[in-house]
Design a protein around this motif. Structure first.
Motif, mmCIF file in Angstrom:
data_model
loop_
_atom_site.group_PDB
_atom_site.id
_atom_site.type_symbol
_atom_site.label_atom_id
_atom_site.label_comp_id
_atom_site.label_asym_id
_atom_site.label_seq_id
_atom_site.Cartn_x
_atom_site.Cartn_y
_atom_site.Cartn_z
ATOM 1 N N PHE A 139 10.959 12.565 -3.658
ATOM 2 C CA PHE A 139 9.716 12.753 -2.908
ATOM 3 C C PHE A 139 9.330 11.462 -2.172
ATOM 4 N N ARG A 140 9.512 10.335 -2.852
ATOM 5 C CA ARG A 140 9.181 9.031 -2.255
ATOM 6 C C ARG A 140 9.954 8.829 -0.960
ATOM 7 N N ARG A 141 11.230 9.083 -1.038
ATOM 8 C CA ARG A 141 12.101 8.880 0.113
ATOM 9 C C ARG A 141 11.719 9.824 1.262
ATOM 10 N N SER A 188 0.845 -1.195 0.000
ATOM 11 C CA SER A 188 0.000 0.000 0.000
ATOM 12 C C SER A 188 0.880 1.245 0.000
ATOM 13 N N CYS A 189 0.442 2.251 -0.738
ATOM 14 C CA CYS A 189 1.194 3.513 -0.780
ATOM 15 C C CYS A 189 0.869 4.305 0.493
ATOM 16 N N PHE A 190 1.934 4.632 1.246
ATOM 17 C CA PHE A 190 1.707 5.305 2.540
ATOM 18 C C PHE A 190 1.208 6.734 2.378
ATOM 19 N N THR A 242 9.546 3.525 -6.917
ATOM 20 C CA THR A 242 9.014 4.886 -6.894
ATOM 21 C C THR A 242 7.549 4.830 -7.312
ATOM 22 N N CYS A 243 6.694 5.453 -6.499
ATOM 23 C CA CYS A 243 5.255 5.348 -6.739
ATOM 24 C C CYS A 243 4.772 6.483 -7.643
ATOM 25 N N PHE A 244 4.036 6.084 -8.673
ATOM 26 C CA PHE A 244 3.447 7.041 -9.610
ATOM 27 C C PHE A 244 1.920 7.059 -9.473
ATOM 28 N N CYS A 245 1.397 6.661 -8.318
ATOM 29 C CA CYS A 245 -0.064 6.640 -8.157
ATOM 30 C C CYS A 245 -0.604 8.078 -8.196
ATOM 31 N N SER A 246 -1.921 8.206 -8.357
ATOM 32 C CA SER A 246 -2.494 9.549 -8.530
ATOM 33 C C SER A 246 -2.245 10.415 -7.291
ATOM 34 N N VAL A 247 -2.233 9.797 -6.117
ATOM 35 C CA VAL A 247 -2.011 10.580 -4.891
ATOM 36 C C VAL A 247 -0.593 11.150 -4.890
ATOM 37 N N CYS A 248 0.389 10.298 -5.196
ATOM 38 C CA CYS A 248 1.778 10.766 -5.185
ATOM 39 C C CYS A 248 2.004 11.837 -6.258
ATOM 40 N N ARG A 249 1.396 11.621 -7.446
ATOM 41 C CA ARG A 249 1.603 12.603 -8.512
ATOM 42 C C ARG A 249 0.935 13.936 -8.181
HETATM 43 ZN ZN LIG Z 1 1.697 6.572 -4.274
#
Ligand SMILES: [Zn+2]
Length: 323
Positions: free
Chosen positions: A160-162, A103-105, A141-148
């Motif tokens: 940003f991920r780190r 899961s993306c935190f 590295t997460c490219f999900c809509s939330v991270c973007r």
């Molecule tokens: Zn994400």
């Protein structure tokens, strides 16, 4: 130097648990690490409560590890996270749009679920702290809509991920302190993640920095144990945190058993605040020997005065090595 022992066994049989906790106490430990997976509290809350009260009665503090919650942490069972399974939209998405098994935190719904779980455990059971076991998250590295949305510049996403992972772990520790200001927070890293030490050490609500010095499991030279250990202790002390170093007394063949004493000596040389090891944990060639050796080594650590004053400890548990 304090001793903590990971107890990754069922709490279903009170007499067995009682005997085990007495043996752990007799080795000089003042705490256990107990790991829950998501389904356990739903299936056997009475056993969990009784077992943790038994630890308390034996004079052992309890540090709870959130086994594979969101598939973000390590856990004793190789099972997927129930949350991630039921919330596939929370998964990390790579640059090609492929979902990964964690899961993306950065998902608010995941965070609020996780923090509510922590509040529930701390408010319901006799728990003295939360241990975050080998946090994952920067390998993809997460490219999900939330991270973007949070980081519109895609070239900046790895950084940003780190950064957001450190922020997430900081919020997790802050959540623990909000519920119980006296509860301890610990993050235990694998050696390959020690480059995160300095950033983690800057988190105010984090108490302890730890490392799994699993030289044999990781196919590393045993000399690495002391080098990794010294790195952790040095950073922890620089930032006035406590250090916790873990001995690999599991998954040992004959050669590994012979090296156990060397690994232990190297950990002592690094002078951590706390040493961690496992009680009859997995895949030892000689399980009883591995524990007896561990016990004998732990007994070499000078005992704190407190240990001698614990009520209910009978004399045969104090001051003698178990043969
Ligand atoms: Zn994400």
């Amino acid at each position: 130097m304090d001793i903590t022992v990971a107890y990754f066994h069922p709490l279903l049989h009170p007499e067995v648990v009682k005997r085990d906790f007495e043996r752990i106490r007799a080795a000089g430990a003042d705490s256990i690490v107990y790991a829950v997976h998501e389904q356990e509290e739903q299936r056997w809350p009475r056993d969990l409560e009784r077992g943790l009260v038994q630890a308390q009665d034996a004079g052992l503090k309890v540090y709870l590890s959130l086994g594979r919650f969101g598939n973000l942490f390590a856990g004793p069972s190789l099972v997927p996270s129930w949350y991630t399974f039921r919330h596939p939209q929370s998964r990390v998405m790579d640059r090609h749009g492929r979902p990964h098994d964690i899961s993306c935190f950065n998902h608010e719904s995941f965070r609020s679920w996780l923090f509510k779980e922590i509040e529930y455990y701390l408010g319901t059971y006799p728990i003295n702290g939360i241990l975050i076991d080998e946090p994952r998250g920067t390998d993809v590295t997460c490219f999900c809509s939330v991270c973007r949305a949070l980081c519109p510049d895609v070239t900046d996403l790895p950084r940003f991920r780190r950064r957001s992972m450190i922020d997430f772990l900081g919020e997790l520790c802050a959540c623990v302190k909000r519920v119980d200001v006296d509860a301890k927070t610990m993050i235990v890293l694998l050696p390959q993640d020690l480059n995160q030490l300095d950033e983690l050490a800057l988190l105010p609500p984090l108490d302890t920095l730890g490392c799994h010095l699993f030289w044999s499991l990781l196919n590393e030279e045993i000399i690495q144990v002391e080098q990794w250990g010294r790195t952790v202790v040095e950073v922890a002390h620089r930032y006035e945190k406590r250090s916790q170093l873990w001995l690999q007394n599991f998954n040992l063949d004959e050669a590994g058993e012979e090296q156990l004493e060397i690994a232990f000596a190297q950990i002592l040389n690094a002078e951590p605040d706390q040493i961690g090891c496992f009680y009859f944990w997995r895949n030892n060639l000689h399980p009883e020997t591995a524990w007896q050796t561990t016990h004998r080594l732990l007994r070499r650590i000078p005992r704190r005065q407190l240990y001698w004053q614990v009520p209910g400890l009978t004399n045969h548990l104090v001051g003698k090595e178990v043969p």
